[in-house]
Each structure stands twice: as structure tokens, then as C-alpha cells.
Motif scaffolding. Structure first.
Motif, PDB file in Angstrom:
ATOM      1  N   GLY A   2       0.829  -1.197   0.000  1.00  0.00           N
ATOM      2  CA  GLY A   2       0.000   0.000   0.000  1.00  0.00           C
ATOM      3  C   GLY A   2       0.861   1.243   0.000  1.00  0.00           C
ATOM      4  N   VAL A   3       0.209   2.367  -0.156  1.00  0.00           N
ATOM      5  CA  VAL A   3       0.887   3.658  -0.151  1.00  0.00           C
ATOM      6  C   VAL A   3       0.568   4.346   1.171  1.00  0.00           C
ATOM      7  CG1 VAL A   3       1.048   5.887  -1.320  1.00  0.00           C
ATOM      8  CG2 VAL A   3       0.761   3.803  -2.660  1.00  0.00           C
ATOM      9  N   TYR A   4       1.570   5.015   1.744  1.00  0.00           N
ATOM     10  CA  TYR A   4       1.424   5.624   3.063  1.00  0.00           C
ATOM     11  C   TYR A   4       1.735   7.109   3.047  1.00  0.00           C
ATOM     12  CZ  TYR A   4       1.167   0.927   4.909  1.00  0.00           C
ATOM     13  OH  TYR A   4       0.770  -0.353   5.181  1.00  0.00           O
ATOM     14  N   LEU A   5       1.189   7.797   4.052  1.00  0.00           N
ATOM     15  CA  LEU A   5       1.498   9.196   4.316  1.00  0.00           C
ATOM     16  C   LEU A   5       2.041   9.294   5.733  1.00  0.00           C
ATOM     17  CD1 LEU A   5      -1.228   9.315   2.433  1.00  0.00           C
ATOM     18  CD2 LEU A   5      -1.110  11.694   3.046  1.00  0.00           C
ATOM     19  N   SER A   6       3.135  10.002   5.886  1.00  0.00           N
ATOM     20  CA  SER A   6       3.640  10.337   7.221  1.00  0.00           C
ATOM     21  C   SER A   6       3.053  11.688   7.581  1.00  0.00           C
ATOM     22  CB  SER A   6       5.165  10.427   7.216  1.00  0.00           C
ATOM     23  OG  SER A   6       5.729   9.173   6.906  1.00  0.00           O
ATOM     24  N   VAL A   7       2.325  11.747   8.687  1.00  0.00           N
ATOM     25  CA  VAL A   7       1.649  12.968   9.113  1.00  0.00           C
ATOM     26  C   VAL A   7       2.244  13.426  10.438  1.00  0.00           C
ATOM     27  CG1 VAL A   7      -0.572  14.018   9.698  1.00  0.00           C
ATOM     28  CG2 VAL A   7      -0.462  12.216   7.956  1.00  0.00           C
ATOM     29  N   ARG A   8       2.703  14.680  10.478  1.00  0.00           N
ATOM     30  CA  ARG A   8       3.281  15.257  11.684  1.00  0.00           C
ATOM     31  C   ARG A   8       2.755  16.672  11.828  1.00  0.00           C
ATOM     32  NH1 ARG A   8       4.545  10.647  10.968  1.00  0.00           N
ATOM     33  NH2 ARG A   8       6.604   9.722  10.980  1.00  0.00           N
ATOM     34  N   CYS A  48      -1.169  22.651  23.255  1.00  0.00           N
ATOM     35  CA  CYS A  48      -0.994  22.146  21.901  1.00  0.00           C
ATOM     36  C   CYS A  48      -1.374  20.672  21.888  1.00  0.00           C
ATOM     37  CB  CYS A  48       0.447  22.291  21.437  1.00  0.00           C
ATOM     38  SG  CYS A  48       0.926  23.990  21.092  1.00  0.00           S
ATOM     39  N   VAL A  49      -2.064  20.281  20.848  1.00  0.00           N
ATOM     40  CA  VAL A  49      -2.405  18.883  20.619  1.00  0.00           C
ATOM     41  C   VAL A  49      -1.612  18.458  19.385  1.00  0.00           C
ATOM     42  CG1 VAL A  49      -4.240  17.237  20.148  1.00  0.00           C
ATOM     43  CG2 VAL A  49      -4.704  19.228  21.598  1.00  0.00           C
ATOM     44  N   PHE A  50      -0.855  17.386  19.529  1.00  0.00           N
ATOM     45  CA  PHE A  50       0.061  16.940  18.485  1.00  0.00           C
ATOM     46  C   PHE A  50      -0.432  15.651  17.837  1.00  0.00           C
ATOM     47  CE2 PHE A  50       2.532  19.403  21.444  1.00  0.00           C
ATOM     48  CZ  PHE A  50       3.357  20.154  20.638  1.00  0.00           C
ATOM     49  N   TYR A  51      -0.031  15.457  16.587  1.00  0.00           N
ATOM     50  CA  TYR A  51      -0.234  14.165  15.940  1.00  0.00           C
ATOM     51  C   TYR A  51       1.061  13.760  15.261  1.00  0.00           C
ATOM     52  CZ  TYR A  51      -1.950  10.206  13.416  1.00  0.00           C
ATOM     53  OH  TYR A  51      -2.121   8.913  12.971  1.00  0.00           O
ATOM     54  N   CYS A  52       1.407  12.497  15.413  1.00  0.00           N
ATOM     55  CA  CYS A  52       2.564  11.917  14.739  1.00  0.00           C
ATOM     56  C   CYS A  52       2.194  10.485  14.386  1.00  0.00           C
ATOM     57  CB  CYS A  52       3.781  11.955  15.660  1.00  0.00           C
ATOM     58  SG  CYS A  52       5.244  11.211  14.930  1.00  0.00           S
ATOM     59  N   GLY A  53       2.136  10.201  13.098  1.00  0.00           N
ATOM     60  CA  GLY A  53       1.796   8.845  12.685  1.00  0.00           C
ATOM     61  C   GLY A  53       1.908   8.674  11.192  1.00  0.00           C
ATOM     62  N   THR A  54       1.879   7.433  10.779  1.00  0.00           N
ATOM     63  CA  THR A  54       1.891   7.081   9.373  1.00  0.00           C
ATOM     64  C   THR A  54       0.564   6.402   9.079  1.00  0.00           C
ATOM     65  OG1 THR A  54       4.279   6.847   9.392  1.00  0.00           O
ATOM     66  CG2 THR A  54       3.110   5.778   7.588  1.00  0.00           C
ATOM     67  N   ILE A  55      -0.147   6.927   8.078  1.00  0.00           N
ATOM     68  CA  ILE A  55      -1.466   6.400   7.751  1.00  0.00           C
ATOM     69  C   ILE A  55      -1.474   5.881   6.314  1.00  0.00           C
ATOM     70  CG2 ILE A  55      -2.601   7.958   9.382  1.00  0.00           C
ATOM     71  CD1 ILE A  55      -3.528   9.657   6.990  1.00  0.00           C
ATOM     72  N   ARG A  56      -2.369   4.955   6.041  1.00  0.00           N
ATOM     73  CA  ARG A  56      -2.549   4.485   4.663  1.00  0.00           C
ATOM     74  C   ARG A  56      -3.198   5.590   3.827  1.00  0.00           C
ATOM     75  NH1 ARG A  56      -2.377  -0.665   2.867  1.00  0.00           N
ATOM     76  NH2 ARG A  56      -1.753  -2.215   4.387  1.00  0.00           N
ATOM     77  N   GLU A  57      -2.867   5.599   2.561  1.00  0.00           N
ATOM     78  CA  GLU A  57      -3.429   6.585   1.639  1.00  0.00           C
ATOM     79  C   GLU A  57      -4.961   6.597   1.705  1.00  0.00           C
ATOM     80  OE1 GLU A  57      -2.561   7.758  -2.942  1.00  0.00           O
ATOM     81  OE2 GLU A  57      -2.990   5.637  -2.557  1.00  0.00           O
ATOM     82  N   GLN A  58      -5.573   5.428   1.866  1.00  0.00           N
ATOM     83  CA  GLN A  58      -7.030   5.337   1.916  1.00  0.00           C
ATOM     84  C   GLN A  58      -7.617   6.058   3.123  1.00  0.00           C
ATOM     85  OE1 GLN A  58      -4.867   2.889   1.429  1.00  0.00           O
ATOM     86  NE2 GLN A  58      -5.664   1.285   0.113  1.00  0.00           N
ATOM     87  N   ALA A  59      -6.822   6.309   4.155  1.00  0.00           N
ATOM     88  CA  ALA A  59      -7.301   6.985   5.366  1.00  0.00           C
ATOM     89  C   ALA A  59      -7.147   8.501   5.279  1.00  0.00           C
ATOM     90  CB  ALA A  59      -6.556   6.450   6.592  1.00  0.00           C
TER      91      ALA A  59
END
Length: 120
Positions: A2-8, A48-59
Motif C-alpha cells: 500500500g501507499v502511506y502518508l507520514s503525518v506530523r 498544543c495537541v500533536f499528531y505523529c503517525g503514518t497512515i494508509r493513503e485510503q485513510a
């Protein structure tokens, strides 16, 4: 695979907005990608509310929908106190984008390559 996005990224909020952010996060909870959220409170009451994760492109749309809901949280008193934030999302095939929460909305912009060093 699958294809992923790293979101920070992070959100800045005031007063009771943090509780409303967490309400939205829980409402969109998937018990996996949602684990990337955390909070930090500063010495002057800044939150501050933070997000750090890698999600699938479909998400991607699911995650952006959550950010759109958060961007619409009303200010507690002063109209200038809307939730604001910045996320960098690196797509494995399409590169980096900025996801800006400001003025009650979500704006997606190209980074022009200036953050590509973070994708390495």
C-alpha cells in the motif's frame, strides 16, 4: 502493501477547545491511527495537541475530515481564538503537503520542496 502518508503536526487551542478537540478525535477513533494524538500544556496555559503517525493513503480523507471538524470548533469568546495548526503530510508518491488549520477551515498547500529533507 500500500501507499502511506507520514503525518506530523500540531494544533493550538485555548480554554475549553482542547476538550472539544479530544471529543472529535474520539468520535473519529479507529483504535489504530488515532493513537498518534497527544497533548502538551505550556507554562503559560498554552495548549498544543500533536499528531505523529503514518497512515494508509485510503485513510487520508478520514484524517482530513477530522481536521476539518476541529477547524470548525468555535472560539470561546474572542473571535480571533479559532483553533489553528500546521501539519506536514508526506505522501510516498506525491511528496509533501502542508495542511493548515486557520480561519475556521482547512487549507492544503504545496510546500514547494522546502520540507523534503524531512521525508528522508
Amino acid at each position: 502493501m500500500g501507499v502511506y502518508l507520514s503525518v506530523r503536526g500540531w494544533l493550538e487551542c485555548v480554554d475549553d477547545q482542547e476538550r472539544l478537540v479530544w471529543d472529535i478525535v474520539r468520535r473519529h477513533d479507529d483504535d489504530f491511527y488515532s493513537r498518534g494524538w497527544s497533548t502538551l500544556s505550556g507554562p503559560n496555559g498554552d495548549t498544543c495537541v500533536f499528531y505523529c503517525g503514518t497512515i494508509r493513503e485510503q485513510a487520508t480523507e478520514w484524517f482530513l475530515g477530522k481536521l476539518r471538524d476541529i477547524a470548525r470548533i468555535p472560539p470561546p469568546a474572542d473571535p480571533a481564538d479559532l483553533v489553528r495548526g500546521l501539519f506536514l503530510a508526506h505522501h510516498e508518491q506525491h511528496g509533501m503537503q502542508e495542511w493548515q488549520l486557520r480561519d475556521g477551515g482547512l487549507f492544503v498547500a504545496s510546500t514547494g520542496g522546502r520540507y523534503d529533507y524531512l521525508a528522508a
